[in-house]
Design a protein around this motif. Sequence first.
Motif, PDB file in Angstrom:
ATOM      1  N   ASP A  24       0.864  -1.183   0.000  1.00 33.39           N
ATOM      2  CA  ASP A  24       0.000   0.000   0.000  1.00 33.39           C
ATOM      3  C   ASP A  24       0.900   1.231   0.000  1.00 33.39           C
ATOM      4  O   ASP A  24       1.327   1.709   1.053  1.00 33.39           O
ATOM      5  CB  ASP A  24      -0.905  -0.012   1.238  1.00 33.39           C
ATOM      6  CG  ASP A  24      -1.911   1.129   1.239  1.00 33.39           C
ATOM      7  OD1 ASP A  24      -1.722   2.105   0.477  1.00 33.39           O
ATOM      8  OD2 ASP A  24      -2.875   1.069   2.028  1.00 33.39           O
ATOM      9  N   PHE A  25       1.178   1.742  -1.188  1.00 33.66           N
ATOM     10  CA  PHE A  25       2.129   2.839  -1.307  1.00 33.66           C
ATOM     11  C   PHE A  25       1.585   4.143  -0.730  1.00 33.66           C
ATOM     12  O   PHE A  25       2.343   4.956  -0.204  1.00 33.66           O
ATOM     13  CB  PHE A  25       2.544   3.024  -2.764  1.00 33.66           C
ATOM     14  CG  PHE A  25       3.229   1.828  -3.345  1.00 33.66           C
ATOM     15  CD1 PHE A  25       4.462   1.419  -2.861  1.00 33.66           C
ATOM     16  CD2 PHE A  25       2.639   1.079  -4.346  1.00 33.66           C
ATOM     17  CE1 PHE A  25       5.102   0.306  -3.373  1.00 33.66           C
ATOM     18  CE2 PHE A  25       3.265  -0.036  -4.867  1.00 33.66           C
ATOM     19  CZ  PHE A  25       4.488  -0.426  -4.385  1.00 33.66           C
ATOM     20  N   ASN A  26       0.278   4.341  -0.818  1.00 32.09           N
ATOM     21  CA  ASN A  26      -0.322   5.545  -0.221  1.00 32.09           C
ATOM     22  C   ASN A  26      -0.118   5.547   1.293  1.00 32.09           C
ATOM     23  O   ASN A  26       0.205   6.582   1.883  1.00 32.09           O
ATOM     24  CB  ASN A  26      -1.807   5.632  -0.549  1.00 32.09           C
ATOM     25  CG  ASN A  26      -2.070   5.963  -2.000  1.00 32.09           C
ATOM     26  OD1 ASN A  26      -1.272   6.642  -2.647  1.00 32.09           O
ATOM     27  ND2 ASN A  26      -3.190   5.486  -2.536  1.00 32.09           N
ATOM     28  N   SER A  27      -0.302   4.385   1.896  1.00 31.29           N
ATOM     29  CA  SER A  27      -0.115   4.270   3.343  1.00 31.29           C
ATOM     30  C   SER A  27       1.356   4.463   3.720  1.00 31.29           C
ATOM     31  O   SER A  27       1.675   5.129   4.717  1.00 31.29           O
ATOM     32  CB  SER A  27      -0.609   2.905   3.821  1.00 31.29           C
ATOM     33  OG  SER A  27      -0.385   2.739   5.199  1.00 31.29           O
ATOM     34  N   ILE A  28       2.250   3.880   2.927  1.00 31.53           N
ATOM     35  CA  ILE A  28       3.681   4.032   3.190  1.00 31.53           C
ATOM     36  C   ILE A  28       4.082   5.499   3.144  1.00 31.53           C
ATOM     37  O   ILE A  28       4.767   6.000   4.051  1.00 31.53           O
ATOM     38  CB  ILE A  28       4.504   3.204   2.192  1.00 31.53           C
ATOM     39  CG1 ILE A  28       4.348   1.702   2.479  1.00 31.53           C
ATOM     40  CG2 ILE A  28       5.987   3.601   2.237  1.00 31.53           C
ATOM     41  CD1 ILE A  28       4.995   0.805   1.452  1.00 31.53           C
ATOM     42  N   GLU A  29       3.661   6.204   2.110  1.00 36.86           N
ATOM     43  CA  GLU A  29       4.002   7.624   1.987  1.00 36.86           C
ATOM     44  C   GLU A  29       3.429   8.425   3.156  1.00 36.86           C
ATOM     45  O   GLU A  29       4.119   9.283   3.736  1.00 36.86           O
ATOM     46  CB  GLU A  29       3.474   8.178   0.667  1.00 36.86           C
ATOM     47  CG  GLU A  29       3.828   9.640   0.446  1.00 36.86           C
ATOM     48  CD  GLU A  29       3.333  10.175  -0.881  1.00 36.86           C
ATOM     49  OE1 GLU A  29       3.856  11.216  -1.324  1.00 36.86           O
ATOM     50  OE2 GLU A  29       2.412   9.559  -1.469  1.00 36.86           O
ATOM     51  N   LYS A  30       2.180   8.146   3.527  1.00 40.72           N
ATOM     52  CA  LYS A  30       1.540   8.865   4.626  1.00 40.72           C
ATOM     53  C   LYS A  30       2.267   8.620   5.935  1.00 40.72           C
ATOM     54  O   LYS A  30       2.531   9.547   6.704  1.00 40.72           O
ATOM     55  CB  LYS A  30       0.081   8.427   4.742  1.00 40.72           C
ATOM     56  CG  LYS A  30      -0.694   9.145   5.838  1.00 40.72           C
ATOM     57  CD  LYS A  30      -2.140   8.675   5.868  1.00 40.72           C
ATOM     58  CE  LYS A  30      -2.913   9.364   6.989  1.00 40.72           C
ATOM     59  NZ  LYS A  30      -4.330   8.886   7.032  1.00 40.72           N
ATOM     60  N   ASN A  31       2.615   7.362   6.206  1.00 43.50           N
ATOM     61  CA  ASN A  31       3.307   7.025   7.453  1.00 43.50           C
ATOM     62  C   ASN A  31       4.673   7.687   7.538  1.00 43.50           C
ATOM     63  O   ASN A  31       5.079   8.187   8.597  1.00 43.50           O
ATOM     64  CB  ASN A  31       3.468   5.512   7.570  1.00 43.50           C
ATOM     65  CG  ASN A  31       2.170   4.798   7.831  1.00 43.50           C
ATOM     66  OD1 ASN A  31       1.208   5.392   8.327  1.00 43.50           O
ATOM     67  ND2 ASN A  31       2.113   3.515   7.489  1.00 43.50           N
ATOM     68  N   LEU A  32       5.398   7.679   6.439  1.00 43.29           N
ATOM     69  CA  LEU A  32       6.744   8.252   6.436  1.00 43.29           C
ATOM     70  C   LEU A  32       6.721   9.746   6.744  1.00 43.29           C
ATOM     71  O   LEU A  32       7.644  10.266   7.383  1.00 43.29           O
ATOM     72  CB  LEU A  32       7.408   8.014   5.080  1.00 43.29           C
ATOM     73  CG  LEU A  32       7.798   6.568   4.758  1.00 43.29           C
ATOM     74  CD1 LEU A  32       8.218   6.451   3.299  1.00 43.29           C
ATOM     75  CD2 LEU A  32       8.929   6.089   5.669  1.00 43.29           C
TER      76      LEU A  32
END
Length: 211
Positions: A24-32
């Motif tokens: 889930d790249f959207n989640s990864i970007e948001k978390n970072l």
Amino acid sequence: MKYYFFLLLIVTPIFGFTQKPKLDFNSIEKNLNNTESSYNYEKLIFKYKGFPKSLDSIEAEHLYYGRNFSDSIVSTSDEDFKTLAHAFKDNNFEDCIRLGKILYNKDPTNLDVLLILLRAYDTKHDENNFIHHLVQFRTLTDAIKSSGDGKSEKTAYVVNTIGDEYILLNILNIGSDYKRQNSNPTKDGMFDIWEKDKNTILYIKVLYLNL
């Protein structure tokens, strides 16, 4: 790059990895980018640089794939990297370490830079730095190996770059008798299909998230 033979000396076995849920790249970007998240980039990169053995698989996934959302990417087409690669080709390992440190500080999860530093530290018999970067390298490549099983497009291994694809091929011991027969575009990347004797062997997805 021509130094991937060195991978055979430093990779871990490929067995024992189970496929995790779809990335889930959207989640990864948001978390970072979230300072409150346990997967915030600054928190993860602190562990990665200082205590790489402490990173778990989800943290490694965020670091490896999070590179797609960084503004400090070192490309193999950059002049600084070309200078580093030239020093490596000339076996100038003092310059490899000096230049590699600079690029590592800019782009610490760059597998190409890590490989050159590993080779340089190994040649200079610098065991501490070699082991430290080896743990980092294995942490990141484990994230790739756990992204899929390569048996179909749906379960393809997922890599950030073409260079990382060739690193993975070497880790999986895919040699010159394997050929890339097809490349199928998708909305966020390209599926490369590798074959041997006209039989499909492996699916790898190369990401193009920033296009």
